[in-house]
Design a protein around this motif. Structure first.
Motif, PDB file in Angstrom:
ATOM      1  N   ILE A 267       1.090  -1.096  -0.084  1.00 22.99           N
ATOM      2  CA  ILE A 267      -0.147   0.053   0.072  1.00 22.99           C
ATOM      3  C   ILE A 267       0.919   1.421   0.064  1.00 22.99           C
ATOM      4  O   ILE A 267       0.476   2.345  -0.769  1.00 22.99           O
ATOM      5  N   LEU A 268       2.032   1.314   0.854  1.00 18.91           N
ATOM      6  CA  LEU A 268       3.063   2.539   0.772  1.00 18.91           C
ATOM      7  C   LEU A 268       3.605   2.714  -0.382  1.00 18.91           C
ATOM      8  O   LEU A 268       3.939   3.876  -1.023  1.00 18.91           O
ATOM      9  N   GLY A 269       3.719   1.382  -1.104  1.00 21.47           N
ATOM     10  CA  GLY A 269       4.688   1.701  -2.264  1.00 21.47           C
ATOM     11  C   GLY A 269       3.668   2.153  -3.481  1.00 21.47           C
ATOM     12  O   GLY A 269       4.121   3.243  -4.332  1.00 21.47           O
ATOM     13  N   VAL A 270       2.508   1.683  -3.370  1.00 22.88           N
ATOM     14  CA  VAL A 270       1.676   2.141  -4.473  1.00 22.88           C
ATOM     15  C   VAL A 270       1.007   3.663  -4.399  1.00 22.88           C
ATOM     16  O   VAL A 270       1.055   4.428  -4.993  1.00 22.88           O
ATOM     17  N   PHE A 271       0.715   3.838  -3.024  1.00 23.05           N
ATOM     18  CA  PHE A 271      -0.306   5.258  -2.845  1.00 23.05           C
ATOM     19  C   PHE A 271       0.690   6.385  -2.512  1.00 23.05           C
ATOM     20  O   PHE A 271       0.408   7.489  -2.610  1.00 23.05           O
ATOM     21  N   ILE A 272       2.247   5.922  -1.930  1.00 22.46           N
ATOM     22  CA  ILE A 272       2.938   7.185  -1.525  1.00 22.46           C
ATOM     23  C   ILE A 272       4.147   7.372  -2.606  1.00 22.46           C
ATOM     24  O   ILE A 272       4.420   8.349  -2.825  1.00 22.46           O
ATOM     25  N   LEU A 273       4.449   6.263  -2.859  1.00 19.96           N
ATOM     26  CA  LEU A 273       5.777   6.015  -3.912  1.00 19.96           C
ATOM     27  C   LEU A 273       5.389   6.070  -5.286  1.00 19.96           C
ATOM     28  O   LEU A 273       6.097   5.944  -6.234  1.00 19.96           O
ATOM     29  N   HIS A 274       4.124   5.954  -5.690  1.00 23.74           N
ATOM     30  CA  HIS A 274       3.375   5.858  -7.011  1.00 23.74           C
ATOM     31  C   HIS A 274       3.999   4.815  -7.795  1.00 23.74           C
ATOM     32  O   HIS A 274       4.264   5.091  -8.824  1.00 23.74           O
ATOM     33  N   GLU A 275       4.193   3.649  -7.267  1.00 28.86           N
ATOM     34  CA  GLU A 275       4.624   2.603  -8.013  1.00 28.86           C
ATOM     35  C   GLU A 275       3.151   1.841  -8.168  1.00 28.86           C
ATOM     36  O   GLU A 275       2.330   2.203  -7.892  1.00 28.86           O
ATOM     37  N   THR A 276       3.583   1.265  -9.549  1.00 28.55           N
ATOM     38  CA  THR A 276       2.317   0.348 -10.249  1.00 28.55           C
ATOM     39  C   THR A 276       2.655  -1.339  -9.904  1.00 28.55           C
ATOM     40  O   THR A 276       3.671  -1.675 -10.103  1.00 28.55           O
ATOM     41  N   LEU A 277       1.518  -1.811  -9.910  1.00 31.69           N
ATOM     42  CA  LEU A 277       1.415  -3.200  -9.921  1.00 31.69           C
ATOM     43  C   LEU A 277       0.614  -3.672 -11.041  1.00 31.69           C
ATOM     44  O   LEU A 277      -0.488  -3.209 -11.496  1.00 31.69           O
ATOM     45  N   GLY A 278       1.517  -4.528 -12.135  1.00 29.78           N
ATOM     46  CA  GLY A 278       0.665  -5.077 -13.064  1.00 29.78           C
ATOM     47  C   GLY A 278      -0.063  -5.992 -12.724  1.00 29.78           C
ATOM     48  O   GLY A 278      -0.474  -6.501 -11.589  1.00 29.78           O
ATOM     49  N   PRO A 279      -1.067  -6.560 -13.636  1.00 29.58           N
ATOM     50  CA  PRO A 279      -2.164  -7.384 -13.645  1.00 29.58           C
ATOM     51  C   PRO A 279      -1.558  -8.765 -12.909  1.00 29.58           C
ATOM     52  O   PRO A 279      -2.210  -9.336 -11.777  1.00 29.58           O
ATOM     53  N   SER A 280      -0.456  -9.653 -13.400  1.00 26.39           N
ATOM     54  CA  SER A 280       0.101 -10.615 -12.648  1.00 26.39           C
ATOM     55  C   SER A 280       0.354 -10.509 -11.392  1.00 26.39           C
ATOM     56  O   SER A 280       0.397 -11.108 -10.668  1.00 26.39           O
ATOM     57  N   ALA A 281       1.106  -9.227 -11.204  1.00 25.54           N
ATOM     58  CA  ALA A 281       1.595  -8.994  -9.793  1.00 25.54           C
ATOM     59  C   ALA A 281       0.571  -8.828  -8.872  1.00 25.54           C
ATOM     60  O   ALA A 281       0.560  -9.499  -7.718  1.00 25.54           O
ATOM     61  N   ARG A 282      -0.705  -8.220  -9.347  1.00 22.39           N
ATOM     62  CA  ARG A 282      -1.685  -8.183  -8.523  1.00 22.39           C
ATOM     63  C   ARG A 282      -2.406  -9.529  -8.292  1.00 22.39           C
ATOM     64  O   ARG A 282      -2.795  -9.772  -6.942  1.00 22.39           O
ATOM     65  N   ILE A 283      -2.364 -10.241  -9.093  1.00 22.32           N
ATOM     66  CA  ILE A 283      -2.912 -11.731  -8.965  1.00 22.32           C
ATOM     67  C   ILE A 283      -2.044 -12.529  -7.938  1.00 22.32           C
ATOM     68  O   ILE A 283      -2.453 -13.267  -7.126  1.00 22.32           O
ATOM     69  N   GLY A 284      -0.671 -12.458  -8.353  1.00 27.18           N
ATOM     70  CA  GLY A 284       0.151 -13.143  -7.565  1.00 27.18           C
ATOM     71  C   GLY A 284       0.108 -12.617  -6.094  1.00 27.18           C
ATOM     72  O   GLY A 284       0.400 -13.511  -5.187  1.00 27.18           O
TER      73      GLY A 284
END
Length: 310
Positions: A267-284
Motif C-alpha cells: 500500500i505504501l509503495g503504490v499510494f505514496i511512492l506511486h509505484e504500479t502493480l501489473g495484472p500478474s503481480a496483483r493476482i500473484g
C-alpha cells in the motif's frame, strides 16, 4: 500463584501494530537508498536499533553458556548482515510493493522449514497453501519489468530484485529455526537485544570492508529520519510489541497478523511512492496473501510456537 489475566484485545492490537511497522521497513529503506548505498543504510538502521536496546542491555544480563553464545552469534550473522544486505540489495533493484508482496511467502516458508527441520507434519491444507503461494510468487517475479532509470534506480520491479528478496527470506528461515532453542531457555528480550547488538557489531566490520565508509555529511534530514524510523520502529519496537503480544494471545491465532507486513508495504509503495502493480503481480500478491491466510487460520499444522514471556 494465580496467573495474571490476559488481554486478548491488546494482544492482537500489539501483534497487528508490530506487523504493520515491519511492513514500513521497505518504505523507509527506499527513502534512505536515494542518498546512500545498501551497506550504509543497513548499518545505520541497526545502529539506531541497538541504541534503542541499550537500556535493556544494561538491565538484562545474558546468562548464556559458551554453546549458546555460539548459536546466538551464528543467528546474528544469518539474521542481520547476511539477510539484510541481500534483502535490501534486492530492494534497490525492485519496487517497495513487489518486495513487500514477496515477503508474503514467509509464513509458507516457515511451515515448510518446520516440516523438514522440526519434524512437524503439514496437513493437506498446508500443502495446498504452499502450491498457491508458489504460483503467486512466480506470477510476481515473471511479471517484473526490467527497465532501469537514471542513476541505476529501477524504473520498475526486476526479476533479480524479487529473487534476492526471496533468498533473504530463506536465510531468515534459518535464523528463525536456529533461534528456536535459545528462545526456549532465555527471554525474548535477552535473545533479541544481544542478537541485534552482535549483528550490528558484525555490520560495523563488514560494511566498511565491502561497501566503504558510510556517508555522514551531505545526508538529508529526511534520510536520517527514515533511518531512525527503520531502527526504532521497524526493528526494535516491532520485536518488543510482537513478543509481548505472544504472551497475551495464542501464536497460532496471532500468526495471521504477519500478513499485515506485505499488505502495508504494498500500500505504501503504490499510494505514496506511486509505484504500479501489473495484472500478474496483483493476482500473484493476492494468491500469496490468500495462501498465508489459509495456512495460519485453516491448517491444523502447528508452525509457530509460543515464545517465552518477556
Amino acid at each position: 500463584m494465580p496467573r495474571s489475566p490476559k488481554n486478548r484485545t491488546l494482544g492482537f492490537a500489539s501483534c497487528a501494530l508490530a506487523s504493520s511497522l515491519w511492513g514500513c521497513g521497505f518504505f523507509f529503506g527506499k527513502i534512505a537508498l536515494v542518498e546512500m548505498g545498501v551497506g550504509a543504510m543497513v548499518l545505520y538502521r541497526f545502529l539506531f536499533a541497538t541504541l534503542a536496546f541499550l537500556p535493556l542491555l544494561l538491565t538484562h544480563k545474558p546468562g548464556l553458556n559458551r554453546r549458546e553464545w555460539s548459536t546466538l552469534l551464528l543467528c546474528a550473522f544469518l539474521g542481520i548482515p547476511l539477510q539484510f544486505l541481500i534483502q535490501f540489495t534486492g530492494l534497490s533493484l525492485t519496487t517497495v510493493s513487489h518486495a513487500s508482496l514477496m515477503v508474503g511467502t514467509m509464513p509458507v516458508l516457515l511451515a515448510v522449514g518446520a516440516t523438514i527441520f522440526a519434524h512437524e507434519r503439514m496437513d493437506a491444507t498446508g500443502w495446498l497453501s504452499l502450491v498457491i503461494s508458489t504460483i503467486g510468487a512466480a506470477l510476481i517475479a515473471l511479471g517484473a519489468r526490467h527497465a532501469v532509470a537514471h542513476f541505476g534506480e529501477p524504473a520498475g520491479p526486476t526479476l533479480a530484485g524479487d529473487l534476492l528478496v526471496v533468498l533473504s527470506l530463506v536465510i531468515a528461515l534459518g535464523w528463525v529455526l536456529l533461534n528456536k532453542s535459545l528462545l526456549q531457555r532465555h527471554s525474548a528480550i535477552v535473545v533479541s537485544a544481544y542478537g541485534i547488538t552482535s549483528g550490528t557489531l558484525m555490520l560495523l566490520v563488514c560494511v566498511p570492508l565491502i561497501y566503504g565508509l558510510p556517508p555522514v555529511h551531505h545526508v538529508s534530514l529526511k534520510a536520517w529520519l527514515a533511518l531512525a524510523a527503520s531502527g526504532f520502529l521497524c526493528t526494535a519496537a516491532t520485536t518488543l510489541l510482537w513478543n509481548w503480544g505472544m504472551t497475551q494471545v495464542p501464536a497460532s491465532q496471532a500468526g495471521v497478523l504477519l500478513n499485515m507486513e506485505p499488505l502495508i508495504g504494498s500500500i505504501l509503495g503504490v499510494f505514496i511512492l506511486h509505484e504500479t502493480l501489473g495484472p500478474s503481480a496483483r493476482i500473484g500478491g493476492g494468491l500469496i496473501l490468500a495462501a498465508a491466510l489459509i495456512i495460519t487460520t485453516r491448517s491444523r499444522t502447528r508452525i509457530r510456537e509460543q515464545l517465552p514471556s518477556t
